[in-house]
Scaffold this motif. Structure first.
Motif, PDB file in Angstrom:
ATOM      1  N   PRO A  74       0.799  -1.234   0.000  1.00 38.41           N
ATOM      2  CA  PRO A  74       0.000   0.000   0.000  1.00 38.41           C
ATOM      3  C   PRO A  74       0.829   1.281   0.000  1.00 38.41           C
ATOM      4  CG  PRO A  74      -0.970  -1.599   1.482  1.00 38.41           C
ATOM      5  CD  PRO A  74       0.310  -2.201   0.999  1.00 38.41           C
ATOM      6  N   MET A  75       1.846   1.364   0.865  1.00 37.35           N
ATOM      7  CA  MET A  75       2.616   2.599   0.975  1.00 37.35           C
ATOM      8  C   MET A  75       3.295   2.949  -0.344  1.00 37.35           C
ATOM      9  SD  MET A  75       5.576   3.661   3.733  1.00 37.35           S
ATOM     10  CE  MET A  75       6.693   2.326   3.298  1.00 37.35           C
ATOM     11  N   VAL A  97      -3.862  12.434   2.246  1.00 32.60           N
ATOM     12  CA  VAL A  97      -4.796  11.915   3.249  1.00 32.60           C
ATOM     13  C   VAL A  97      -4.760  10.391   3.255  1.00 32.60           C
ATOM     14  CG1 VAL A  97      -7.229  11.733   3.906  1.00 32.60           C
ATOM     15  CG2 VAL A  97      -6.313  13.911   3.142  1.00 32.60           C
ATOM     16  N   SER A  98      -4.742   9.785   2.072  1.00 30.60           N
ATOM     17  CA  SER A  98      -4.671   8.325   1.984  1.00 30.60           C
ATOM     18  C   SER A  98      -3.383   7.799   2.606  1.00 30.60           C
ATOM     19  CB  SER A  98      -4.758   7.882   0.516  1.00 30.60           C
ATOM     20  OG  SER A  98      -5.966   8.324  -0.079  1.00 30.60           O
ATOM     21  N   MET A  99      -2.295   8.542   2.447  1.00 36.15           N
ATOM     22  CA  MET A  99      -1.033   8.131   3.061  1.00 36.15           C
ATOM     23  C   MET A  99      -1.116   8.196   4.588  1.00 36.15           C
ATOM     24  SD  MET A  99       1.878   9.867   0.651  1.00 36.15           S
ATOM     25  CE  MET A  99       2.429   9.046  -0.839  1.00 36.15           C
ATOM     26  N   GLY A 100      -1.793   9.235   5.099  1.00 32.50           N
ATOM     27  CA  GLY A 100      -1.980   9.312   6.541  1.00 32.50           C
ATOM     28  C   GLY A 100      -2.791   8.137   7.058  1.00 32.50           C
ATOM     29  N   PHE A 101      -3.836   7.752   6.320  1.00 29.75           N
ATOM     30  CA  PHE A 101      -4.645   6.590   6.702  1.00 29.75           C
ATOM     31  C   PHE A 101      -3.823   5.308   6.631  1.00 29.75           C
ATOM     32  CE2 PHE A 101      -7.722   3.214   5.416  1.00 29.75           C
ATOM     33  CZ  PHE A 101      -8.395   3.129   6.631  1.00 29.75           C
ATOM     34  N   ASP A 102      -2.981   5.209   5.608  1.00 35.22           N
ATOM     35  CA  ASP A 102      -2.102   4.038   5.472  1.00 35.22           C
ATOM     36  C   ASP A 102      -1.176   3.912   6.669  1.00 35.22           C
ATOM     37  OD1 ASP A 102      -0.401   1.970   3.998  1.00 35.22           O
ATOM     38  OD2 ASP A 102       1.027   3.617   4.208  1.00 35.22           O
ATOM     39  N   ARG A 103      -0.575   5.020   7.098  1.00 35.80           N
ATOM     40  CA  ARG A 103       0.326   4.977   8.256  1.00 35.80           C
ATOM     41  C   ARG A 103      -0.447   4.605   9.530  1.00 35.80           C
ATOM     42  NH1 ARG A 103       4.231   3.128   7.596  1.00 35.80           N
ATOM     43  NH2 ARG A 103       3.010   2.356   5.856  1.00 35.80           N
ATOM     44  N   TYR A 104      -1.689   5.096   9.636  1.00 33.05           N
ATOM     45  CA  TYR A 104      -2.512   4.754  10.803  1.00 33.05           C
ATOM     46  C   TYR A 104      -2.776   3.246  10.863  1.00 33.05           C
ATOM     47  CZ  TYR A 104      -6.892   3.739  13.183  1.00 33.05           C
ATOM     48  OH  TYR A 104      -7.864   3.162  13.951  1.00 33.05           O
TER      49      TYR A 104
END
Length: 312
Positions: free
Chosen positions: A60-61, A118-125
């Motif tokens: 994903p990342m 935003v999607s990257m922030g969700f991925d890290r979460y």
């Protein structure tokens, strides 16, 4: 290029003046423009090549890295080739439809870039707070949907701007004191009532950025809460290090854009060439530095890039 149903009176061209007051220095100014563009293309194409080639990076990342790389290439290509044409060959003409299309692509690109962040922030979460389900939650299909939603959202929010601009009468002066077609400089040569346009542009910009920053802040507040529950200080640092690249990219993307937007709208006392430089910084600098930051901060990507390019 997209057509905007322009009336016959709008079929003529605009003149992009370049950087007012610094026309004599256009050749020198073109050097950082061209340098940033070359590094942007090299860095982002390298990420696309390496991630596409290495099966172990189909995570994903890294897929989100590729999405951001495509957005960066699109945004910089919307601006730099035309700017270099002005600086090097004095090619200042641009059709009305071409100008409005440039506005659409550039603004949609930034809105999509914001959505990808935003999607990257969700991925890290998910990766830090729920690592066992990371790949099952963020499947390839869901990542593709996130990218599509970001693109559609950006286009739907942005496309009313060129549509409104195309319906308003242009003044006799069709000279735009800029190196590219941006909505605010183009609006300044309109003669109609711009109240609704100004209100819509400001509300949409603040809504998109405000909602995206809120979602990212929520993701990182949950990440910090999860990390603080870990007893080991060494364990604190490891997950947070994976977020530093994302935070750096966010700061580079949002800060110059917001500063440029505010100076364009409310900075009447700021010199035009300063406003133009600020307007180009938010396109040139992040798109050039994003792949460098991810290449340095992400060990697996850095190792794979080194391995692939050492073979050449």
């Amino acid at each position: 290029m997209a057509a905007f149903n322009l009336s016959p009176s709008d079929t003529s061209t605009f003149i992009l003046r370049g950087i007012p007051g610094l026309e004599h220095a256009h050749v020198w100014i073109s050097i950082p423009f061209a340098t940033c563009y070359v590094f942007c293309l090299l860095g982002n194409v390298s990420i696309l090549f390496v991630v596409g080639k290495e099966q172990t990076l189909h995570q994903p990342m890294y897929l989100l890295f590729c999405m951001l790389a495509l957005t960066d290439i699109t945004m910089s290509t919307c601006v730099v080739p035309k700017a270099l044409g002005i600086f090097w060959f004095n090619l200042k003409d641009i059709t009305v439809s071409g100008c409005l299309t440039q506005i659409t692509f550039l603004s949609t690109g930034f809105a999509m870039q914001s959505g990808v962040l935003v999607s990257m922030g969700f991925d890290r979460y998910v990766a830090i707070c729920n690592p066992l389900r990371h790949t099952t939650i963020l499947t390839h299909a869901r990542i593709a949907k996130l990218g599509l939603v970001s693109l559609i959202r950006g286009f739907l929010c942005v496309v009313p701007v060129p549509l409104m601009l195309s319906q308003l009468p242009f003044c006799g002066n069709r000279i735009i004191p800029h190196v590219t077609c941006e909505a605010i400089p183009v609006a300044k040569i309109l003669c109609g009532d711009l109240t609704f346009y100004r209100l819509y542009g400001l509300v949409m910009t603040l809504t998109i950025i405000g909602s995206d920053l809120t979602l990212v802040a929520l993701s990182y507040s949950l990440i910090i809460r999860a990390v603080l529950r870990i007893s080991s200080q060494k364990a604190h640092l490891k997950p947070l290090k994976t977020c530093t690249a994302h935070i750096g990219v966010m700061l580079m993307s949002y800060t110059p854009y917001l500063f440029s937007m505010m100076t364009n709208r409310f900075g009447g006392s700021i010199a035009p060439h300063v406003q133009i430089f600020l307007a180009n910084i938010y396109v040139l600098v992040p798109t050039m530095l994003n792949p460098i930051i991810y290449g340095v901060k992400t060990k697996e990507l850095r190792d794979k890039m080194r391995k692939n390019f050492c073979r050449m």
